[in-house]
Every structure is written in structure tokens, then in C-alpha cells.
Scaffold this motif. Structure first.
Motif, short mmCIF file in Angstrom:
data_model
loop_
_atom_site.label_atom_id
_atom_site.label_comp_id
_atom_site.label_asym_id
_atom_site.label_seq_id
_atom_site.Cartn_x
_atom_site.Cartn_y
_atom_site.Cartn_z
N ASP A 257 0.83 -1.21 0.00
CA ASP A 257 0.00 0.00 0.00
C ASP A 257 0.86 1.25 0.00
O ASP A 257 0.59 2.22 -0.72
N GLN A 258 1.92 1.25 0.82
CA GLN A 258 2.81 2.40 0.88
C GLN A 258 3.55 2.58 -0.45
O GLN A 258 3.71 3.71 -0.93
N LYS A 259 3.97 1.48 -1.05
CA LYS A 259 4.66 1.54 -2.33
C LYS A 259 3.76 2.13 -3.41
O LYS A 259 4.19 3.00 -4.19
N ALA A 260 2.52 1.69 -3.47
CA ALA A 260 1.59 2.20 -4.48
C ALA A 260 1.33 3.69 -4.29
O ALA A 260 1.30 4.46 -5.27
N GLU A 261 1.17 4.11 -3.04
CA GLU A 261 0.95 5.54 -2.77
C GLU A 261 2.17 6.35 -3.19
O GLU A 261 2.04 7.44 -3.78
N TYR A 262 3.35 5.84 -2.88
CA TYR A 262 4.59 6.52 -3.25
C TYR A 262 4.71 6.67 -4.77
O TYR A 262 5.02 7.75 -5.28
N GLU A 263 4.48 5.60 -5.48
CA GLU A 263 4.63 5.64 -6.93
C GLU A 263 3.63 6.61 -7.57
O GLU A 263 3.96 7.31 -8.53
N ASP A 264 2.42 6.65 -7.04
CA ASP A 264 1.41 7.59 -7.55
C ASP A 264 1.85 9.03 -7.30
O ASP A 264 1.73 9.89 -8.18
N ARG A 265 2.35 9.30 -6.08
CA ARG A 265 2.78 10.66 -5.73
C ARG A 265 3.97 11.09 -6.59
O ARG A 265 4.03 12.23 -7.07
N ALA A 266 4.93 10.19 -6.78
CA ALA A 266 6.10 10.51 -7.60
C ALA A 266 5.68 10.86 -9.02
O ALA A 266 6.20 11.81 -9.61
N ALA A 267 4.73 10.11 -9.56
CA ALA A 267 4.26 10.37 -10.92
C ALA A 267 3.53 11.71 -11.00
O ALA A 267 3.68 12.46 -11.98
N GLU A 268 2.75 12.03 -9.99
CA GLU A 268 2.03 13.31 -9.95
C GLU A 268 3.00 14.48 -9.94
O GLU A 268 2.82 15.47 -10.67
N ILE A 269 4.01 14.40 -9.10
CA ILE A 269 5.00 15.49 -8.99
C ILE A 269 5.77 15.61 -10.29
O ILE A 269 6.03 16.73 -10.77
N LEU B 275 7.61 9.07 1.27
CA LEU B 275 6.44 9.93 1.05
C LEU B 275 6.64 11.30 1.69
O LEU B 275 6.25 12.32 1.12
N ILE B 276 7.28 11.33 2.85
CA ILE B 276 7.61 12.60 3.49
C ILE B 276 8.62 13.35 2.63
O ILE B 276 8.52 14.57 2.45
N CYS B 277 9.59 12.63 2.10
CA CYS B 277 10.59 13.24 1.22
C CYS B 277 9.92 13.85 -0.01
O CYS B 277 10.27 14.95 -0.44
N LEU B 278 8.96 13.15 -0.60
CA LEU B 278 8.28 13.66 -1.78
C LEU B 278 7.53 14.96 -1.48
O LEU B 278 7.51 15.88 -2.30
N ASP B 279 6.90 15.04 -0.32
CA ASP B 279 6.21 16.27 0.06
C ASP B 279 7.18 17.44 0.11
O ASP B 279 6.90 18.55 -0.38
N SER B 280 8.34 17.21 0.72
CA SER B 280 9.35 18.27 0.84
C SER B 280 9.94 18.61 -0.52
O SER B 280 10.16 19.78 -0.85
N LEU B 281 10.19 17.59 -1.34
CA LEU B 281 10.73 17.82 -2.67
C LEU B 281 9.76 18.61 -3.54
O LEU B 281 10.17 19.51 -4.29
N GLU B 282 8.49 18.31 -3.42
CA GLU B 282 7.49 19.05 -4.19
C GLU B 282 7.49 20.54 -3.81
O GLU B 282 7.42 21.42 -4.67
N GLU B 283 7.61 20.81 -2.52
CA GLU B 283 7.65 22.20 -2.06
C GLU B 283 8.88 22.90 -2.60
O GLU B 283 8.83 24.07 -3.01
N ALA B 284 10.02 22.19 -2.61
CA ALA B 284 11.25 22.78 -3.13
C ALA B 284 11.15 23.06 -4.63
O ALA B 284 11.60 24.10 -5.11
N LEU B 285 10.54 22.14 -5.37
CA LEU B 285 10.37 22.35 -6.82
C LEU B 285 9.41 23.49 -7.08
O LEU B 285 9.58 24.26 -8.03
N LYS B 286 8.41 23.62 -6.24
CA LYS B 286 7.43 24.70 -6.39
C LYS B 286 8.13 26.07 -6.30
O LYS B 286 7.80 27.02 -7.03
N ASN B 287 9.11 26.15 -5.40
CA ASN B 287 9.81 27.42 -5.18
C ASN B 287 11.05 27.60 -6.06
O ASN B 287 11.71 28.62 -6.01
N LEU B 288 11.36 26.59 -6.88
CA LEU B 288 12.54 26.66 -7.75
C LEU B 288 12.26 27.62 -8.90
O LEU B 288 11.26 27.46 -9.63
N PRO B 289 13.10 28.64 -9.09
CA PRO B 289 12.89 29.58 -10.21
C PRO B 289 12.88 28.86 -11.55
O PRO B 289 13.60 27.86 -11.75
N ASN B 290 12.07 29.35 -12.47
CA ASN B 290 12.03 28.77 -13.81
C ASN B 290 13.32 29.09 -14.56
O ASN B 290 13.94 30.10 -14.32
#
Length: 318
Positions: A164-176, A303-318
Motif C-alpha cells: 500500500d505504501q509503495k503504491a501511494e509513493y509511486e502515484d505521488r512521484a508520478a504526480e509530482i 512519502l515525506i521526502c516527496l512532500d518536501s521535494l514538491e515544495e522545493a520544486l514549487k519554489n525553484l525559479p524557472n
């Protein structure tokens, strides 16, 4: 046969053994399980497990029936309840230094070892096997926590939670990956880490490294290759002197480990504060990713890492 091929072959043998066991396995309450150190009869549903080495991160986060564990830090993703359970468990050593008498006193029905393969020889395996079937499922490389976590939780009878954790992780990684592909595609990232204890300079990690393997699942690219003689010639990491900081001028963005509040982990301040680092184009342009949870070795932590990585990418200048 290369170790990774041996492991793949062993997994195939184990799967075949399970199929052949069929109803007899269910009737006897045992099954065959193949690990790096052989094939063993273990309980189909263990009730008393001792986890050593890097089996500890995956098993507490999947609520395995543990009675003893080694001391372990950096368990990213563990819940408060799981942490309390971990703290209350009997501690049976640290790393490959084990208290064999204590392990025996816990009367485990299986011992699951995640001690890295190069260090498993330091363990008195015969003594462990005399206590309970001992499965060696330790990594050779950082990213193997995914495959090994699957095997460890399978042996522990808690693979459903892991899946279950693996499936959630893979879905989140694909979304990001889809959401931030314009900031990821064609961008060269560098991952920097503090130097080993007592050493000067810093460490750079490449594909498959301790702090790069999760971001890679999102699509981040860490070009280059190291040759770290302290890590069996590993190509995923390289120890560098401070004089090599200017070599980072060619990368588009720089990533490093951060605490939950975004501050750099202990030991990185010296690198980040140097003028040579501050003068890098990526730093001057604010193209920095401070990511929490990069050291995760479980899908719960990833999954916690992905949340933090998403926030970092959000703030990364284009």
C-alpha cells in the motif's frame, strides 16, 4: 554470478518454492524463504521477530510483530505510535555488534537481517541460526532499500502494508513528475552532502546515491560519476575537497538535505557558508533545493521526502 543476479535468482527460487509448497505450507504453518545466505523454513506468519541492521527502518513502519531491534537512527516516516513501540522494544545491539544472549532470550521465530552484505561476515551467523532462522537481506547499494524492504516485509508477513505504501509513493512521484516536468526536464542537478566525519571538503552524490535515489523517481537527473575508494569504489558518491566547489558552476540546481523546518542538516553549514559556494551561479539565482527526508529507506519515509521535494520544486525559479 554477480550479486544482483544472485539476488534475482534467489527471489525466483523463493517464489517457486512457495508455489510448490501450496496447501502443505498452509497446513504446516511454515514456508520456504530464500535470502542471500540460503533457503530456510520460516513461519508463514511470524509472531516474534528480531530485526537487525537495515531491516529496522522497514519493519517498524509496517507494524511487524517485533520483539527486538538494533539501535537505529534516521527512521524517516515512523509515526508517533510506531516510534513509541520502537523505543519500548528490547535493543539487541548496534550495527553488526550484537548481544546474542539477549536475542536468544527473546525467543524469536525468525531473525531478519538488513546488515549490509559487506558487513554480514562480521556476524556470528552460526550462533544466530542456532537461535532462529536468520535471513540475510542486506543492501549492496543505497537504492536497494526498495527491493529489500519488499523481501523483509514479506518474510515478516506484513507485505500488504508495504504494498500500500509503495503504491501511494509511486502515484505521488508520478504526480509530482507531471506537475513540475518543466522544471525537471533537461535540468542538471547536483546533490551535495557533508563530508565524512573528520574529513574536510564535501561529498557529491550521483545516480543511485543515498540522497538521490528518491528524487530520481520524480525525474531529477544527477549527471556524473564518482569513485569513492572508501565505499568499495562506488560510482554513486565522491568525496571532494573544498577546492572542488567551483566545479559545481556547470550545474543548473543544487540539492542538499534539510531538517523539517528547511534548515540544513548538521555538518552542512561550513560548506554552504563558504564564499566559493555562495558565488556559484545556481546559488546566486536561488536554484537551491533544501529537501527533508532524503535519507529515507522506507516508502513511509519516502512519502515525506516527496512532500518536501514538491515544495522545493514549487519554489525553484524557472
Amino acid at each position: 554470478m554477480p550479486r544482483r543476479s544472485v539476488r534475482a535468482f534467489a527471489a525466483t527460487v523463493a517464489a517457486t518454492a512457495l508455489l510448490l509448497a501450496g496447501c502443505s505450507s498452509e497446513d504446516s504453518g511454515t514456508r520456504s524463504f530464500t535470502a542471500d545466505n540460503g533457503t530456510f523454513e520460516i513461519p508463514a506468519q511470524p509472531e516474534r521477530i528480531v530485526a537487525i541492521g537495515r531491516a529496522v527502518p522497514s519493519l517498524p513502519t509496517t507494524d511487524a510483530p517485533l520483539v527486538g531491534v538494533v539501535e537505529y537512527s534516521e527512521m524517516v516516516g515512523i509515526t508517533e505510535e510506531q516510534e513509541k513501540t520502537y523505543e519500548d522494544l528490547q535493543k539487541v545491539g548496534s550495527g553488526a555488534e550484537l548481544d546474542y544472549e539477549k536475542i536468544a532470550s527473546l525467543e524469536p521465530d525468525v531473525i531478519i537481517s538488513g546488515i549490509p552484505l559487506r558487513n554480514f561476515t562480521k556476524v556470528d551467523e552460526d550462533r544466530l541460526q542456532s537461535i532462529a532462522p536468520t535471513l540475510s537481506l542486506g543492501p549492496l547499494t543505497p537504492y536497494e532499500w526498495k527491493d529489500l524492504g519488499e523481501q523483509q516485509t514479506d518474510a515478516a508477513g506484513v507485505s500488504g502494508i508495504f504494498d500500500d505504501q509503495k503504491a501511494e509513493y509511486e502515484d505521488r512521484a508520478a504526480e509530482i513528475r507531471e506537475e513540475y516536468k518543466d522544471k525537471i526536464d533537461g535540468v542538471n542537478f547536483a546533490a551535495v552532502e557533508q563530508a565524512d566525519q573528520g574529513a574536510n571538503g564535501f561529498t557529491r552524490q550521483y545516480t543511485g546515491g543515498w540522497i538521490t535515489n528518491i528524487p530520481e523517481d520524480v525525474g531529477l537527473n544527477f549527471p556524473g560519476e564518482g569513485a569513492d575508494t572508501e565505499n568499495n569504489g562506488a560510482t554513486f558518491t565522491e568525496a571532494l575537497s573544498s577546492e572542488k566547489i567551483p566545479d559545481l558552476r556547470d550545474v543548473d540546481a543544487i540539492m542538499y538535505r534539510a531538517e523539517a523546518d528547511g534548515s540544513p542538516v548538521a555538518g552542512l553549514e561550513e560548506l554552504l557558508s563558504q564564499s566559493a559556494f555562495q558565488n556559484l551561479p545556481a546559488v546566486e539565482e536561488g536554484r537551491i533545493l533544501a529537501v527533508n527526508g532524503l535519507w529515507a529507506e522506507t516508502y513511509a519515509g519516502a512519502l515525506i521526502c516527496l512532500d518536501s521535494l514538491e515544495e522545493a520544486l514549487k519554489n525553484l525559479p524557472n
